[in-house]
Design a protein around this motif. Structure first.
Motif: not given
Length: 142
Positions: A59, A84, A86-87, A91, A100-101
């Protein structure tokens, strides 16, 4: 529907080739209300992410990459939400299993995936043959 998937990959192919007129024309034919909208680009995005980060990424590494990416944009960084992105990257690296991607807006998700895929293709030094291989590999994945 194979036509939608192929059309999406045609859009990505035009972008990778820096064919901005073709990109705009092909993008205009896509229907963001189609339930399968974004799946083909999402598949190519995930493949490019896993090639760019073959060992995966933590992360904090993803956060650092996204911050550097946003800082490198000459214009348009304000169009993207760092969390967003980063997600979305997480993903893509997980093959779509991180959750959450997705942005709330499918068009914004598509835009982010296109821009990041373009960047990764350039970072990886994929020429036309490598780009065609990536696009061909993405089609059966959806």
């Amino acid at each position: 529907m194979t036509t939608v998937r192929t059309s999406e990959l045609d859009v990505l192919g035009a972008l990778l080739a820096f064919d901005f007129i073709g990109f705009a024309q092909k993008s205009a034919t896509l229907d963001p209300t189609d339930p399968q909208y974004g799946q083909a680009v999402g598949a190519a995005f995930g493949l490019a992410a896993r090639r760019r980060f073959p060992q995966g990424a933590t992360a904090p590494e993803i956060g650092g990459y996204v911050a550097e990416f946003l800082g490198s944009l000459e214009a348009g960084a304000e169009d993207f939400d760092a969390a967003a992105l980063e997600r979305l990257v997480a993903d893509g690296l997980s093959g779509g299993t991180a959750g959450g991607g997705e942005h709330l807006d499918p068009e914004r998700t598509m835009q982010a995936r296109l821009v990041l895929t373009l960047r990764w293709v350039r970072e990886l030094g994929l020429g036309p043959d490598g780009q065609r291989e990536l696009l061909a590999e993405a089609l059966p994945a959806v």
